[in-house]
Design a protein around this motif. Structure first.
Motif, mmCIF file in Angstrom:
data_model
loop_
_atom_site.group_PDB
_atom_site.id
_atom_site.type_symbol
_atom_site.label_atom_id
_atom_site.label_comp_id
_atom_site.label_asym_id
_atom_site.label_seq_id
_atom_site.Cartn_x
_atom_site.Cartn_y
_atom_site.Cartn_z
ATOM 1 N N GLY A 35 5.048 -9.815 -12.692
ATOM 2 C CA GLY A 35 6.303 -9.519 -13.376
ATOM 3 C C GLY A 35 6.548 -8.039 -13.622
ATOM 4 N N GLN A 36 5.554 -7.187 -13.337
ATOM 5 C CA GLN A 36 5.724 -5.745 -13.561
ATOM 6 C C GLN A 36 6.456 -5.073 -12.390
ATOM 7 O OE1 GLN A 36 1.807 -4.073 -14.376
ATOM 8 N NE2 GLN A 36 1.972 -4.584 -16.554
ATOM 9 N N THR A 37 7.066 -3.953 -12.683
ATOM 10 C CA THR A 37 7.749 -3.148 -11.668
ATOM 11 C C THR A 37 6.996 -1.841 -11.466
ATOM 12 O OG1 THR A 37 9.939 -4.059 -12.164
ATOM 13 C CG2 THR A 37 9.871 -1.893 -11.096
ATOM 14 N N VAL A 38 6.673 -1.547 -10.203
ATOM 15 C CA VAL A 38 5.987 -0.308 -9.841
ATOM 16 C C VAL A 38 7.013 0.669 -9.293
ATOM 17 C CG1 VAL A 38 4.250 0.749 -8.353
ATOM 18 C CG2 VAL A 38 3.837 -1.510 -9.325
ATOM 19 N N ARG A 39 7.206 1.767 -9.989
ATOM 20 C CA ARG A 39 8.084 2.829 -9.469
ATOM 21 C C ARG A 39 7.210 3.787 -8.662
ATOM 22 N NH1 ARG A 39 9.976 3.938 -15.350
ATOM 23 N NH2 ARG A 39 7.771 3.442 -15.445
ATOM 24 N N PHE A 40 7.291 3.613 -7.346
ATOM 25 C CA PHE A 40 6.436 4.344 -6.408
ATOM 26 C C PHE A 40 7.175 5.606 -5.975
ATOM 27 C CE2 PHE A 40 4.217 4.026 -1.967
ATOM 28 C CZ PHE A 40 3.409 5.102 -2.308
ATOM 29 N N ASN A 41 6.743 6.732 -6.513
ATOM 30 C CA ASN A 41 7.333 8.011 -6.145
ATOM 31 C C ASN A 41 6.667 8.517 -4.882
ATOM 32 O OD1 ASN A 41 8.952 9.667 -8.757
ATOM 33 N ND2 ASN A 41 8.147 7.602 -8.993
ATOM 34 N N ALA A 42 7.447 8.592 -3.808
ATOM 35 C CA ALA A 42 6.883 8.923 -2.500
ATOM 36 C C ALA A 42 7.902 9.736 -1.709
ATOM 37 C CB ALA A 42 6.531 7.647 -1.731
ATOM 38 N N TRP A 43 7.399 10.668 -0.916
ATOM 39 C CA TRP A 43 8.276 11.467 -0.064
ATOM 40 C C TRP A 43 9.171 10.518 0.732
ATOM 41 C CZ3 TRP A 43 8.030 12.334 5.495
ATOM 42 C CH2 TRP A 43 8.901 13.350 5.934
ATOM 43 N N GLY A 44 10.471 10.798 0.740
ATOM 44 C CA GLY A 44 11.410 9.879 1.364
ATOM 45 C C GLY A 44 12.109 10.437 2.581
ATOM 46 N N GLY A 45 11.505 11.418 3.238
ATOM 47 C CA GLY A 45 12.191 12.105 4.325
ATOM 48 C C GLY A 45 12.088 11.455 5.692
ATOM 49 N N ASP A 46 11.365 10.354 5.813
ATOM 50 C CA ASP A 46 11.196 9.730 7.123
ATOM 51 C C ASP A 46 11.612 8.264 7.041
ATOM 52 O OD1 ASP A 46 10.227 8.499 9.458
ATOM 53 O OD2 ASP A 46 8.668 10.023 9.688
ATOM 54 N N PRO A 47 12.672 7.877 7.747
ATOM 55 C CA PRO A 47 13.152 6.485 7.639
ATOM 56 C C PRO A 47 12.094 5.442 7.961
ATOM 57 C CG PRO A 47 14.777 7.863 8.747
ATOM 58 C CD PRO A 47 13.534 8.707 8.591
ATOM 59 N N LYS A 48 11.234 5.711 8.940
ATOM 60 C CA LYS A 48 10.244 4.678 9.299
ATOM 61 C C LYS A 48 9.208 4.494 8.187
ATOM 62 C CE LYS A 48 7.208 7.554 12.230
ATOM 63 N NZ LYS A 48 7.964 8.816 12.101
ATOM 64 N N ILE A 49 8.878 5.568 7.496
ATOM 65 C CA ILE A 49 7.954 5.435 6.359
ATOM 66 C C ILE A 49 8.644 4.681 5.226
ATOM 67 C CG2 ILE A 49 6.644 6.705 4.628
ATOM 68 C CD1 ILE A 49 6.236 8.930 6.682
ATOM 69 N N ASN A 50 9.910 4.974 5.001
ATOM 70 C CA ASN A 50 10.651 4.240 3.970
ATOM 71 C C ASN A 50 10.716 2.749 4.300
ATOM 72 O OD1 ASN A 50 11.088 6.703 2.726
ATOM 73 N ND2 ASN A 50 13.116 6.987 3.647
ATOM 74 N N THR A 51 10.886 2.432 5.577
ATOM 75 C CA THR A 51 10.910 1.026 5.995
ATOM 76 C C THR A 51 9.556 0.363 5.751
ATOM 77 O OG1 THR A 51 12.603 1.468 7.653
ATOM 78 C CG2 THR A 51 11.278 -0.524 7.966
ATOM 79 N N PHE A 52 8.491 1.100 6.062
ATOM 80 C CA PHE A 52 7.136 0.568 5.827
ATOM 81 C C PHE A 52 6.932 0.268 4.341
ATOM 82 C CE2 PHE A 52 2.743 1.409 4.547
ATOM 83 C CZ PHE A 52 2.053 0.504 5.336
ATOM 84 N N ILE A 53 7.352 1.186 3.484
ATOM 85 C CA ILE A 53 7.178 0.977 2.042
ATOM 86 C C ILE A 53 8.028 -0.209 1.571
ATOM 87 C CG2 ILE A 53 7.624 2.017 -0.227
ATOM 88 C CD1 ILE A 53 6.829 4.728 1.016
ATOM 89 N N ALA A 54 9.214 -0.366 2.139
ATOM 90 C CA ALA A 54 10.040 -1.528 1.786
ATOM 91 C C ALA A 54 9.353 -2.823 2.200
ATOM 92 C CB ALA A 54 11.414 -1.408 2.444
ATOM 93 N N ASP A 55 8.680 -2.816 3.364
ATOM 94 C CA ASP A 55 7.917 -3.995 3.797
ATOM 95 C C ASP A 55 6.798 -4.310 2.803
ATOM 96 O OD1 ASP A 55 9.422 -4.419 6.030
ATOM 97 O OD2 ASP A 55 8.029 -3.450 7.431
ATOM 98 N N ILE A 56 6.099 -3.259 2.367
ATOM 99 C CA ILE A 56 5.036 -3.447 1.372
ATOM 100 C C ILE A 56 5.618 -4.074 0.100
ATOM 101 C CG2 ILE A 56 3.430 -2.233 -0.162
ATOM 102 C CD1 ILE A 56 2.381 -2.386 2.657
ATOM 103 N N GLY A 57 6.796 -3.621 -0.291
ATOM 104 C CA GLY A 57 7.429 -4.173 -1.482
ATOM 105 C C GLY A 57 7.709 -5.666 -1.345
ATOM 106 N N ARG A 58 8.174 -6.068 -0.180
ATOM 107 C CA ARG A 58 8.441 -7.500 0.034
ATOM 108 C C ARG A 58 7.147 -8.309 -0.025
ATOM 109 N NH1 ARG A 58 12.771 -5.345 3.049
ATOM 110 N NH2 ARG A 58 11.480 -4.815 4.840
ATOM 111 N N GLN A 59 6.063 -7.751 0.497
ATOM 112 C CA GLN A 59 4.784 -8.463 0.446
ATOM 113 C C GLN A 59 4.273 -8.599 -0.983
ATOM 114 O OE1 GLN A 59 2.334 -6.074 3.066
ATOM 115 N NE2 GLN A 59 4.006 -6.058 4.543
ATOM 116 N N LEU A 60 4.394 -7.536 -1.768
ATOM 117 C CA LEU A 60 3.917 -7.590 -3.154
ATOM 118 C C LEU A 60 4.734 -8.587 -3.974
ATOM 119 C CD1 LEU A 60 3.260 -3.800 -3.745
ATOM 120 C CD2 LEU A 60 1.546 -5.618 -3.824
#
Length: 403
Positions: A35-60
Protein backbone atom coordinates in the motif's frame (compact mmCIF):
# COMPACT_ATOMS: atom_id res chain seq x y z
CA UNK A 1 16.99 -10.00 -31.29
CA UNK A 2 15.63 -11.47 -28.07
CA UNK A 3 13.51 -9.07 -26.13
CA UNK A 4 13.21 -10.14 -22.48
CA UNK A 5 9.89 -8.73 -21.25
CA UNK A 6 10.52 -7.40 -17.77
CA UNK A 7 7.00 -8.00 -16.48
CA UNK A 8 6.87 -11.65 -17.49
CA UNK A 9 10.34 -12.47 -16.22
CA UNK A 10 10.20 -10.90 -12.77
CA UNK A 11 7.38 -12.86 -11.22
CA UNK A 12 9.50 -15.45 -9.43
CA UNK A 13 12.12 -13.16 -7.94
CA UNK A 14 12.52 -10.86 -4.93
CA UNK A 15 10.48 -12.23 -2.00
CA UNK A 16 11.12 -15.91 -2.74
CA UNK A 17 14.90 -15.35 -2.72
CA UNK A 18 15.20 -14.61 1.00
CA UNK A 19 17.73 -16.68 2.96
CA UNK A 20 15.88 -19.02 5.30
CA UNK A 21 17.05 -17.31 8.48
CA UNK A 22 15.90 -13.92 7.21
CA UNK A 23 12.59 -14.96 5.70
CA UNK A 24 10.52 -13.73 8.64
CA UNK A 25 12.27 -10.38 8.71
CA UNK A 26 11.81 -9.92 4.97
CA UNK A 27 8.18 -10.97 5.19
CA UNK A 28 7.71 -8.18 7.74
CA UNK A 29 9.24 -5.69 5.31
CA UNK A 30 6.90 -6.92 2.54
CA UNK A 31 3.89 -6.60 4.83
CA UNK A 32 4.81 -3.07 5.87
CA UNK A 33 5.44 -2.10 2.24
CA UNK A 34 1.98 -3.07 0.98
CA UNK A 35 0.00 0.00 0.00
CA UNK A 36 3.00 2.36 0.17
CA UNK A 37 4.08 4.70 -2.63
CA UNK A 38 7.75 4.93 -3.62
CA UNK A 39 8.73 8.26 -5.14
CA UNK A 40 11.73 7.17 -7.18
CA UNK A 41 13.84 10.19 -8.09
CA UNK A 42 15.80 9.18 -11.16
CA UNK A 43 17.40 10.90 -14.14
CA UNK A 44 14.66 11.15 -16.74
CA UNK A 45 16.57 12.08 -19.88
CA UNK A 46 16.32 8.76 -21.72
CA UNK A 47 12.90 7.48 -22.85
CA UNK A 48 13.96 3.83 -22.84
CA UNK A 49 15.14 4.07 -19.24
CA UNK A 50 11.88 5.77 -18.30
CA UNK A 51 10.00 2.91 -19.98
CA UNK A 52 12.06 0.36 -18.05
CA UNK A 53 11.25 2.09 -14.75
CA UNK A 54 7.55 2.18 -15.68
CA UNK A 55 7.74 -1.60 -16.30
CA UNK A 56 9.30 -2.05 -12.86
CA UNK A 57 6.43 -0.04 -11.40
CA UNK A 58 3.85 -2.32 -12.97
CA UNK A 59 5.63 -5.37 -11.57
CA UNK A 60 5.80 -3.93 -8.05
CA UNK A 61 2.10 -3.12 -8.19
CA UNK A 62 1.30 -6.67 -9.27
CA UNK A 63 3.58 -8.55 -6.88
CA UNK A 64 3.70 -6.37 -3.82
CA UNK A 65 0.85 -3.78 -3.91
CA UNK A 66 3.42 -0.98 -4.14
CA UNK A 67 3.00 2.15 -6.25
CA UNK A 68 6.21 3.35 -7.92
CA UNK A 69 6.23 6.96 -9.12
CA UNK A 70 9.23 8.15 -11.09
CA UNK A 71 10.19 11.75 -10.37
CA UNK A 72 12.25 12.60 -13.45
CA UNK A 73 15.38 14.59 -12.69
CA UNK A 74 17.56 16.57 -15.03
CA UNK A 75 20.37 16.51 -12.48
CA UNK A 76 20.61 14.38 -9.33
CA UNK A 77 22.00 17.42 -7.53
CA UNK A 78 18.41 18.75 -7.55
CA UNK A 79 17.34 15.88 -5.30
CA UNK A 80 20.39 16.26 -3.07
CA UNK A 81 19.53 19.93 -2.55
CA UNK A 82 15.95 19.04 -1.68
CA UNK A 83 17.00 16.41 0.88
CA UNK A 84 19.39 18.89 2.47
CA UNK A 85 16.68 21.56 2.64
CA UNK A 86 14.22 19.15 4.22
CA UNK A 87 16.78 18.15 6.86
CA UNK A 88 17.53 21.79 7.59
CA UNK A 89 13.80 22.34 8.09
CA UNK A 90 13.70 19.61 10.74
CA UNK A 91 12.48 16.74 8.56
CA UNK A 92 15.52 14.59 9.27
CA UNK A 93 13.96 11.21 10.10
CA UNK A 94 10.67 11.34 8.20
CA UNK A 95 8.49 13.59 6.08
CA UNK A 96 10.83 13.74 3.11
CA UNK A 97 9.78 14.01 -0.53
CA UNK A 98 12.03 11.20 -1.84
CA UNK A 99 11.81 7.48 -1.06
CA UNK A 100 14.38 6.07 -3.48
CA UNK A 101 17.16 7.88 -5.36
CA UNK A 102 19.30 6.90 -8.36
CA UNK A 103 22.67 8.25 -7.28
CA UNK A 104 26.42 7.90 -7.43
CA UNK A 105 29.66 9.84 -7.14
CA UNK A 106 29.74 13.27 -5.60
CA UNK A 107 26.00 13.22 -4.85
CA UNK A 108 26.39 10.05 -2.77
CA UNK A 109 29.39 11.55 -1.01
CA UNK A 110 27.43 14.69 -0.17
CA UNK A 111 24.50 12.75 1.31
CA UNK A 112 26.61 10.16 3.13
CA UNK A 113 28.95 12.67 4.72
CA UNK A 114 25.94 14.70 5.92
CA UNK A 115 24.41 11.49 7.39
CA UNK A 116 21.30 11.92 5.26
CA UNK A 117 21.01 8.33 4.00
CA UNK A 118 19.11 5.43 5.56
CA UNK A 119 21.04 2.29 6.28
CA UNK A 120 22.98 0.18 6.08
CA UNK A 121 20.34 -1.95 4.40
CA UNK A 122 21.99 -3.78 1.48
CA UNK A 123 22.47 -6.98 3.49
CA UNK A 124 18.75 -7.02 4.32
CA UNK A 125 17.80 -7.48 0.65
CA UNK A 126 17.38 -11.14 -0.39
CA UNK A 127 18.62 -10.54 -3.93
CA UNK A 128 21.85 -8.95 -2.67
CA UNK A 129 23.28 -12.45 -2.32
CA UNK A 130 23.61 -12.59 -6.11
CA UNK A 131 26.08 -9.68 -6.07
CA UNK A 132 29.76 -10.50 -5.49
CA UNK A 133 31.02 -7.37 -3.75
CA UNK A 134 34.60 -8.68 -3.89
CA UNK A 135 34.55 -8.96 -7.69
CA UNK A 136 34.73 -5.27 -8.49
CA UNK A 137 35.93 -2.37 -6.29
CA UNK A 138 33.35 -0.12 -7.96
CA UNK A 139 30.63 -2.04 -6.10
CA UNK A 140 31.95 -1.17 -2.65
CA UNK A 141 33.38 2.33 -3.15
CA UNK A 142 31.56 5.32 -4.61
CA UNK A 143 33.15 8.71 -4.98
CA UNK A 144 36.27 7.36 -3.25
CA UNK A 145 34.43 6.57 0.00
CA UNK A 146 33.11 3.17 1.16
CA UNK A 147 29.50 2.39 0.32
CA UNK A 148 29.09 0.36 3.54
CA UNK A 149 25.63 -0.90 2.62
CA UNK A 150 24.07 2.57 2.22
CA UNK A 151 23.65 2.07 -1.52
CA UNK A 152 22.47 -0.85 -3.67
CA UNK A 153 24.54 -1.44 -6.83
CA UNK A 154 22.19 -1.17 -9.82
CA UNK A 155 24.42 -1.15 -12.89
CA UNK A 156 27.95 -0.81 -14.23
CA UNK A 157 29.13 1.78 -16.71
CA UNK A 158 32.25 2.49 -18.74
CA UNK A 159 32.85 5.53 -20.92
CA UNK A 160 33.41 4.69 -24.59
CA UNK A 161 33.08 5.98 -28.15
CA UNK A 162 30.14 5.39 -30.49
CA UNK A 163 30.83 5.41 -34.21
CA UNK A 164 29.55 4.08 -37.51
CA UNK A 165 32.14 1.73 -38.99
CA UNK A 166 30.79 2.47 -42.47
CA UNK A 167 31.67 6.16 -41.97
CA UNK A 168 34.66 5.93 -39.61
CA UNK A 169 36.25 2.50 -40.02
CA UNK A 170 39.06 3.21 -37.54
CA UNK A 171 37.88 5.67 -34.89
CA UNK A 172 40.54 7.59 -32.94
CA UNK A 173 40.85 6.21 -29.43
CA UNK A 174 43.23 8.64 -27.74
CA UNK A 175 43.83 12.40 -27.44
CA UNK A 176 46.55 12.62 -30.11
CA UNK A 177 44.62 10.61 -32.67
CA UNK A 178 41.36 12.38 -31.83
CA UNK A 179 42.92 15.83 -32.24
CA UNK A 180 44.27 14.82 -35.63
CA UNK A 181 40.92 13.37 -36.66
CA UNK A 182 39.06 16.53 -35.57
CA UNK A 183 41.47 18.68 -37.58
CA UNK A 184 40.94 16.51 -40.64
CA UNK A 185 37.15 16.51 -40.23
CA UNK A 186 36.19 20.07 -39.23
CA UNK A 187 32.71 20.44 -37.80
CA UNK A 188 32.19 16.70 -37.30
CA UNK A 189 32.98 16.45 -33.56
CA UNK A 190 31.70 18.01 -30.36
CA UNK A 191 30.85 17.04 -26.82
CA UNK A 192 28.02 17.93 -24.41
CA UNK A 193 28.53 21.07 -22.39
CA UNK A 194 29.50 20.36 -18.78
CA UNK A 195 27.94 20.04 -16.22
CA UNK A 196 26.10 17.44 -18.28
CA UNK A 197 27.63 14.27 -16.87
CA UNK A 198 28.62 12.93 -20.29
CA UNK A 199 30.35 16.21 -21.08
CA UNK A 200 32.11 16.28 -17.73
CA UNK A 201 33.16 12.65 -18.13
CA UNK A 202 34.65 13.50 -21.53
CA UNK A 203 36.82 16.14 -19.81
CA UNK A 204 37.89 13.60 -17.17
CA UNK A 205 38.64 10.95 -19.83
CA UNK A 206 40.82 13.30 -21.87
CA UNK A 207 42.58 14.55 -18.74
CA UNK A 208 43.35 11.04 -17.48
CA UNK A 209 44.75 10.03 -20.88
CA UNK A 210 46.87 13.18 -21.17
CA UNK A 211 48.52 12.81 -17.74
CA UNK A 212 51.42 10.67 -16.61
CA UNK A 213 51.23 8.42 -13.56
CA UNK A 214 52.03 11.26 -11.15
CA UNK A 215 49.29 13.41 -12.62
CA UNK A 216 46.79 10.58 -12.42
CA UNK A 217 47.71 10.04 -8.79
CA UNK A 218 46.90 13.71 -8.11
CA UNK A 219 43.41 13.16 -9.53
CA UNK A 220 42.76 10.50 -6.89
CA UNK A 221 43.07 13.12 -4.14
CA UNK A 222 40.88 16.14 -3.38
CA UNK A 223 41.55 19.24 -5.47
CA UNK A 224 44.46 21.39 -4.37
CA UNK A 225 43.49 24.80 -5.83
CA UNK A 226 47.12 25.88 -5.94
CA UNK A 227 48.18 22.87 -8.03
CA UNK A 228 45.03 22.25 -10.07
CA UNK A 229 45.79 24.72 -12.91
CA UNK A 230 49.16 23.10 -13.59
CA UNK A 231 47.80 19.57 -13.29
CA UNK A 232 45.01 20.27 -15.77
CA UNK A 233 47.02 22.43 -18.19
CA UNK A 234 47.38 19.60 -20.76
CA UNK A 235 43.58 19.31 -20.95
CA UNK A 236 42.99 23.01 -21.60
CA UNK A 237 45.81 23.10 -24.14
CA UNK A 238 44.22 20.14 -25.95
CA UNK A 239 40.73 21.68 -25.90
CA UNK A 240 42.04 25.07 -27.09
CA UNK A 241 43.81 23.36 -29.99
CA UNK A 242 40.79 21.43 -31.26
CA UNK A 243 38.12 24.05 -30.53
CA UNK A 244 38.22 25.89 -33.90
CA UNK A 245 37.53 22.60 -35.70
CA UNK A 246 34.62 21.52 -33.51
CA UNK A 247 30.97 21.51 -34.53
CA UNK A 248 29.93 25.17 -34.81
CA UNK A 249 33.58 26.13 -34.33
CA UNK A 250 33.26 25.41 -30.62
CA UNK A 251 31.03 28.46 -30.11
CA UNK A 252 28.11 26.25 -29.04
CA UNK A 253 27.80 22.82 -27.48
CA UNK A 254 24.91 20.34 -27.22
CA UNK A 255 23.30 20.87 -23.80
CA UNK A 256 23.00 17.20 -22.83
CA UNK A 257 24.05 13.64 -23.60
CA UNK A 258 20.75 12.87 -25.38
CA UNK A 259 21.10 16.06 -27.45
CA UNK A 260 24.60 15.00 -28.42
CA UNK A 261 23.39 11.51 -29.32
CA UNK A 262 20.71 13.09 -31.51
CA UNK A 263 23.43 14.92 -33.45
CA UNK A 264 25.05 11.54 -34.11
CA UNK A 265 21.72 10.01 -35.13
CA UNK A 266 21.10 12.97 -37.47
CA UNK A 267 24.63 12.50 -38.87
CA UNK A 268 25.53 16.06 -37.90
CA UNK A 269 28.62 14.64 -36.17
CA UNK A 270 30.49 11.37 -36.68
CA UNK A 271 31.53 10.37 -33.15
CA UNK A 272 29.42 9.98 -30.04
CA UNK A 273 29.84 8.76 -26.49
CA UNK A 274 28.36 5.96 -24.44
CA UNK A 275 28.44 5.17 -20.76
CA UNK A 276 26.67 1.91 -21.49
CA UNK A 277 28.37 -0.56 -23.87
CA UNK A 278 24.95 -1.52 -25.17
CA UNK A 279 24.04 2.00 -26.23
CA UNK A 280 24.69 1.51 -29.94
CA UNK A 281 22.99 -1.88 -29.88
CA UNK A 282 19.95 -0.27 -28.24
CA UNK A 283 19.90 2.51 -30.83
CA UNK A 284 20.09 -0.06 -33.64
CA UNK A 285 17.27 -2.08 -32.08
CA UNK A 286 15.17 1.08 -31.90
CA UNK A 287 15.86 1.90 -35.55
CA UNK A 288 17.73 5.08 -34.63
CA UNK A 289 21.19 4.12 -35.88
CA UNK A 290 22.47 2.13 -38.84
CA UNK A 291 23.29 -1.50 -38.15
CA UNK A 292 26.93 -0.58 -38.75
CA UNK A 293 27.05 1.48 -35.51
CA UNK A 294 29.60 0.22 -33.01
CA UNK A 295 31.11 1.02 -29.59
CA UNK A 296 34.87 1.23 -29.04
CA UNK A 297 36.81 1.65 -25.83
CA UNK A 298 39.48 4.28 -25.31
CA UNK A 299 43.14 3.42 -25.68
CA UNK A 300 44.31 2.37 -22.22
CA UNK A 301 40.79 2.04 -20.86
CA UNK A 302 37.75 4.12 -20.02
CA UNK A 303 36.48 5.79 -16.87
CA UNK A 304 34.16 3.35 -15.18
CA UNK A 305 31.87 3.35 -12.22
CA UNK A 306 28.83 1.71 -10.74
CA UNK A 307 25.51 3.41 -10.32
CA UNK A 308 23.36 2.78 -7.31
CA UNK A 309 20.05 3.43 -5.62
CA UNK A 310 19.82 4.75 -2.07
CA UNK A 311 17.11 5.59 0.45
CA UNK A 312 17.15 9.02 2.11
CA UNK A 313 17.09 8.99 5.89
CA UNK A 314 13.81 10.93 5.88
CA UNK A 315 12.03 8.70 3.31
CA UNK A 316 8.44 8.07 4.45
CA UNK A 317 8.15 4.71 2.65
CA UNK A 318 11.41 2.99 3.63
CA UNK A 319 9.94 -0.54 3.55
CA UNK A 320 8.53 -0.15 0.05
CA UNK A 321 11.77 1.50 -1.09
CA UNK A 322 13.69 -1.57 0.12
CA UNK A 323 11.34 -3.88 -1.75
CA UNK A 324 11.75 -1.76 -4.89
CA UNK A 325 15.55 -1.80 -4.54
CA UNK A 326 15.49 -5.57 -4.07
CA UNK A 327 13.37 -5.90 -7.19
CA UNK A 328 15.80 -3.78 -9.23
CA UNK A 329 18.58 -6.31 -8.52
CA UNK A 330 16.46 -9.38 -9.21
CA UNK A 331 17.87 -11.63 -11.97
CA UNK A 332 14.82 -10.91 -14.13
CA UNK A 333 15.07 -7.12 -13.86
CA UNK A 334 18.86 -7.16 -14.29
CA UNK A 335 18.63 -9.42 -17.35
CA UNK A 336 15.99 -7.17 -18.88
CA UNK A 337 18.17 -4.13 -18.21
CA UNK A 338 21.12 -5.82 -19.95
CA UNK A 339 19.04 -6.47 -23.07
CA UNK A 340 19.91 -3.82 -25.70
CA UNK A 341 16.26 -3.86 -26.79
CA UNK A 342 15.31 -2.64 -23.31
CA UNK A 343 18.25 -0.59 -21.98
CA UNK A 344 21.65 -2.21 -22.59
CA UNK A 345 23.16 -1.62 -19.13
CA UNK A 346 25.77 -3.97 -17.64
CA UNK A 347 24.56 -6.13 -14.77
CA UNK A 348 25.91 -6.08 -11.22
CA UNK A 349 25.03 -9.74 -10.65
CA UNK A 350 27.66 -12.50 -10.53
CA UNK A 351 27.04 -15.40 -12.90
CA UNK A 352 28.37 -17.95 -10.41
CA UNK A 353 25.80 -16.83 -7.84
CA UNK A 354 22.82 -17.29 -10.14
CA UNK A 355 20.64 -20.35 -10.41
CA UNK A 356 20.66 -22.37 -13.61
CA UNK A 357 17.47 -20.58 -14.63
CA UNK A 358 19.07 -17.23 -13.90
CA UNK A 359 22.14 -17.99 -16.01
CA UNK A 360 19.91 -19.26 -18.81
CA UNK A 361 17.94 -16.03 -18.70
CA UNK A 362 21.11 -14.00 -19.29
CA UNK A 363 22.45 -16.43 -21.89
CA UNK A 364 19.29 -16.02 -23.95
CA UNK A 365 19.88 -12.29 -24.45
CA UNK A 366 21.06 -11.34 -27.93
CA UNK A 367 23.61 -8.58 -27.35
CA UNK A 368 24.12 -8.09 -31.09
CA UNK A 369 27.32 -7.24 -32.98
CA UNK A 370 27.45 -3.64 -31.70
CA UNK A 371 28.16 -4.74 -28.14
CA UNK A 372 31.96 -4.55 -27.67
CA UNK A 373 33.97 -7.46 -26.37
CA UNK A 374 35.89 -7.01 -23.13
CA UNK A 375 39.07 -6.59 -25.18
CA UNK A 376 37.46 -3.92 -27.37
CA UNK A 377 36.15 -2.06 -24.32
CA UNK A 378 39.49 -2.19 -22.51
CA UNK A 379 40.23 -1.92 -18.82
CA UNK A 380 38.13 0.09 -16.37
CA UNK A 381 39.76 3.25 -15.03
CA UNK A 382 38.77 4.82 -11.70
CA UNK A 383 36.90 8.10 -11.51
CA UNK A 384 38.92 11.10 -10.28
CA UNK A 385 38.10 12.22 -6.74
CA UNK A 386 34.61 13.86 -6.65
CA UNK A 387 36.23 17.22 -5.82
CA UNK A 388 37.43 17.41 -9.41
CA UNK A 389 33.95 17.32 -10.91
CA UNK A 390 32.89 20.79 -9.77
CA UNK A 391 36.36 22.25 -10.30
CA UNK A 392 36.60 21.03 -13.91
CA UNK A 393 33.05 22.16 -14.70
CA UNK A 394 33.66 25.66 -13.29
CA UNK A 395 36.99 26.03 -15.06
CA UNK A 396 35.51 24.81 -18.36
CA UNK A 397 32.65 27.32 -18.06
CA UNK A 398 35.09 30.14 -17.23
CA UNK A 399 37.20 29.36 -20.27
CA UNK A 400 34.56 28.54 -22.87
CA UNK A 401 31.30 30.14 -21.74
CA UNK A 402 32.67 33.26 -20.16
CA UNK A 403 31.07 32.20 -16.85
Amino acid sequence: MVHQPVARAAEADAPAGAPADDTAAWDAVLAEARGQTVRFNAWGGDPKINTFIADIGRQLAACCAITLEQVKLADTAEAVGRIRAEAAAGRLQDGGSIDLLWVNGENFVALRQADLLYGPFLDRLPNARTIDLDANPALTSDGHIPVDGYEVPWGLSQFALVYDRAVTPQPPRGPKGLAGWIGAHPGRFTYPAPPDFIGTTFLKQMLVMLLDDAGRAALAAPVDPARAPAITAPLWDWLDRVRPSLWRQGQAYPPSGPAHEQLLIDRAVDLGFAFHPGQAASAIAAGLMADTARVAGWSGGGIANAHFVAIPRNAPAKAAAMVAANHLISPAAQAAKLDPAVWGDMTVLAADRLSDDGRARFAAIDLGPAWPSDDELGPALPEPHPDWTGWLEAEWARRYLGG
